[in-house]
Design an enzyme around this catalytic site. Structure first.
Site, PDB file in Angstrom:
ATOM      1  N   THR A  14       0.828  -1.212   0.000  1.00  0.00           N
ATOM      2  CA  THR A  14       0.000   0.000   0.000  1.00  0.00           C
ATOM      3  C   THR A  14       0.860   1.259   0.000  1.00  0.00           C
ATOM      4  OG1 THR A  14      -1.822  -1.111   1.089  1.00  0.00           O
ATOM      5  CG2 THR A  14      -1.728   1.247   1.387  1.00  0.00           C
ATOM      6  N   SER A  61       1.145  -7.440  -0.955  1.00  0.00           N
ATOM      7  CA  SER A  61       1.786  -8.508  -0.160  1.00  0.00           C
ATOM      8  C   SER A  61       0.856  -9.665   0.186  1.00  0.00           C
ATOM      9  CB  SER A  61       2.455  -7.943   1.090  1.00  0.00           C
ATOM     10  OG  SER A  61       1.541  -7.765   2.143  1.00  0.00           O
ATOM     11  N   THR A  94       1.514  -4.407   4.273  1.00  0.00           N
ATOM     12  CA  THR A  94       1.311  -4.740   5.689  1.00  0.00           C
ATOM     13  C   THR A  94       0.791  -6.163   5.901  1.00  0.00           C
ATOM     14  OG1 THR A  94      -0.942  -3.873   5.603  1.00  0.00           O
ATOM     15  CG2 THR A  94       0.777  -2.347   6.334  1.00  0.00           C
ATOM     16  N   ASP A  95       0.082  -6.693   4.872  1.00  0.00           N
ATOM     17  CA  ASP A  95      -0.666  -7.940   5.100  1.00  0.00           C
ATOM     18  C   ASP A  95       0.209  -9.128   5.486  1.00  0.00           C
ATOM     19  OD1 ASP A  95      -3.038  -6.663   4.712  1.00  0.00           O
ATOM     20  OD2 ASP A  95      -3.338  -7.338   2.654  1.00  0.00           O
TER      21      ASP A  95
HETATM   22  N1  ASP Z   1      -2.798  -5.516   0.687  1.00  0.00           N
HETATM   23  C1  ASP Z   1      -1.759  -4.547   0.974  1.00  0.00           C
HETATM   24  C2  ASP Z   1      -0.434  -5.275   1.027  1.00  0.00           C
HETATM   25  O1  ASP Z   1      -0.213  -5.994   1.971  1.00  0.00           O
HETATM   26  C3  ASP Z   1      -2.052  -3.922   2.267  1.00  0.00           C
HETATM   27  C4  ASP Z   1      -1.015  -2.974   2.776  1.00  0.00           C
HETATM   28  O2  ASP Z   1       0.093  -2.831   2.284  1.00  0.00           O
HETATM   29  O3  ASP Z   1      -1.366  -2.325   3.759  1.00  0.00           O
HETATM   30  O4  ASP Z   1       0.379  -5.102   0.128  1.00  0.00           O
END
Ligand code: ASP
Length: 321
Positions: A14, A61, A94-95
Site C-alpha cells: 500500500t 503482499s 502490511t498484510d
Molecule cells: N494488501 C496490501 C499489502 O499488503 C495492504 C497494505 O500494504 O497495507 O500489500
C-alpha cells in the site's frame, strides 16, 4: 554527519499504492509506484546520508510468494556484505509483513539493521502515512548499534519475532503482543525500550546457503495451517495428508487445546511422518509446554511464523540428508 549508505529495497504494498481519489483510503491498487519515485517525493530523505533505492518486486503482499522471498533475501545479503552499507530498509505491504520479517530474520540473521516498513494508506492519499514511516525506518537503519530484522510503523519499532498485524484499518496496525515494542521513533530520534533483538543460528544459516540455489520455490516443503474451532472434524487434516502435506501448524485454541477429533487426526498424521506444530489462535501469550505433550508447541511463534519456521526446518533437514 553520518555518512554510510542506507539501501531501500522496494517490494510494493500500500505504501506504493495509487487510488483514483485522494480521499479514498481503501479503494486503491497496491504496488504501483516505483521505489525511486516514492523516495524522490521526500526531500529530507537524504538529509542524514546517502541512500540507494532498488525495486526488488512490486507486489500486493497478500500475493507474496517464495520466489519473491528468495530474490529479496539475495539482495539483502548482497547489500549487507558491502562495508559502505550501514543498514537496509524494505518497503512492504502490511498484510504479510510479519512473515517476510520472520523469514529474513531466520535466513539472513543480519548483524546490521534490516528494517521493514509499510503504510496503511496509499501514496496518493490526502494524508499518506508512508513518507513518515519511511523516514522513521531510515532513522532506525542509521542507528549506530541497531541490528537484526525490525519493523517500523506509526513511530513504533517491533522485532521480527514479535511483530504482528492486528488492525485492518488504523495507521498503527501492528503490535508486539506481550513482549511489547522495541522502542519508538520520535522526531528522528530512537527511544529504545528493550535491546535490539538478534539471534544467530549458524547451522540454519549454513544449511540455507547450501540449499538456496538448489531448491526451486515450487519445491519448498508444503506446510499448511489449520485451525481448531467449534465442530471441527478430521476431514481437512485427512485430505491434506492424502495430498502429501509435509508439515501442519495448528492454530489451537487457548493454551494449545484441540478438539478431540482434530487431535486424533493430527496424532495420526504425526505417526505417518507429517511434522505437526501447535501454535495458538490467541493474540497474546504462548502455548506453555508440558512434559506429557504429544504434539510439540511453536515456542511462542504465531501460526504464520511457526509455518515459516517449519518450512525452513524441513528444507534444511532435507539438505542434510
Ligand atoms: N494488501 C496490501 C499489502 O499488503 C495492504 C497494505 O500494504 O497495507 O500489500
Amino acid at each position: 554527519m553520518f555518512c554510510q549508505t542506507v539501501v531501500i529495497l522496494g517490494m510494493g504494498g500500500t505504501i506504493a499504492g495509487r487510488s483514483a481519489r485522494p480521499s479514498d483510503n481503501i479503494g486503491y491498487m497496491a504496488a504501483q509506484v516505483d521505489i525511486a519515485e516514492l523516495a524522490a517525493a521526500i526531500p529530507s530523505l537524504t538529509d542524514q546520508g546517502p541512500v540507494i533505492t532498488e525495486q526488488v518486486a512490486q507486489i500486493d503482499s497478500k500475493d507474496m510468494d517464495f520466489s519473491a522471498w528468495l530474490r529479496l533475501a539475495a539482495r539483502v545479503n548482497h547489500f549487507l556484505a558491502r562495508p559502505d552499507v550501514h543498514g537496509i530498509v524494505i518497503t512492504h505491504g502490511t498484510d504479510t509483513l510479519e512473515e517476510t520479517a520472520y523469514f529474513l530474520h531466520r535466513v539472513c540473521q543480519p548483524t546490521k539493521p534490516v528494517v521493514l516498513t509499510c503504510a496503511m494508506r496509499p501514496a496518493t492519499a490526502l494524508v499518506p502515512d508512508g513518507p513518515q514511516n519511511l523516514l522513521d525506518a531510515l532513522t532506525v537503519a542509521r542507528q549506530p548499534d541497531a541490528r537484526g530484522v525490525l519493523a517500523v510503523c506509526a513511530g513504533t519499532i517491533h522485532s521480527a519475532r514479535d511483530v504482528q498485524k492486528v488492525h485492518t484499518y488504523k495507521l498503527d496496525a501492528f503490535s508486539s503482543g506481550d513482549a511489547g515494542p522495541l522502542g519508538y521513533v520520535e522526531e528522528a530520534c530512537v527511544r529504545l525500550l528493550r535491546t535490539w533483538q538478534f539471534e544467530q543460528d549458524l547451522t540454519l544459516q549454513a544449511a540455507i546457503k547450501n540449499i538456496e540455489n538448489q531448491l526451486a520455490p515450487t519445491e519448498w516443503p508444503r506446510v499448511e495451517i489449520i485451525t481448531n474451532y467449534v465442530g471441527v472434524s478430521s476431514a481437512v487434516v485427512n485430505a491434506l495428508v492424502a495430498c502429501g502435506v509435509q508439515g501442519l501448524v495448528v492454530a489451537a485454541t487457548g493454551n494449545g487445546t484441540l478438539h478431540h477429533a482434530l487431535e486424533s487426526a493430527l496424532l495420526e498424521a504425526q505417526l505417518a511422518g507429517v511434522k505437526v506444530v501447535r501454535a495458538t489462535r490467541c493474540l497474546n501469550g504462548r502455548v506453555l509446554p508440558r512434559p506429557d505433550d504429544r504434539l510439540p508447541d511453536s515456542k511462542g511463534l504465531s501460526p504464520v511464523k511457526a509455518r515459516v519456521e517449519l518450512i525452513l526446518q524441513l528444507m534444511t533437514q532435507g539438505s542434510a540428508q
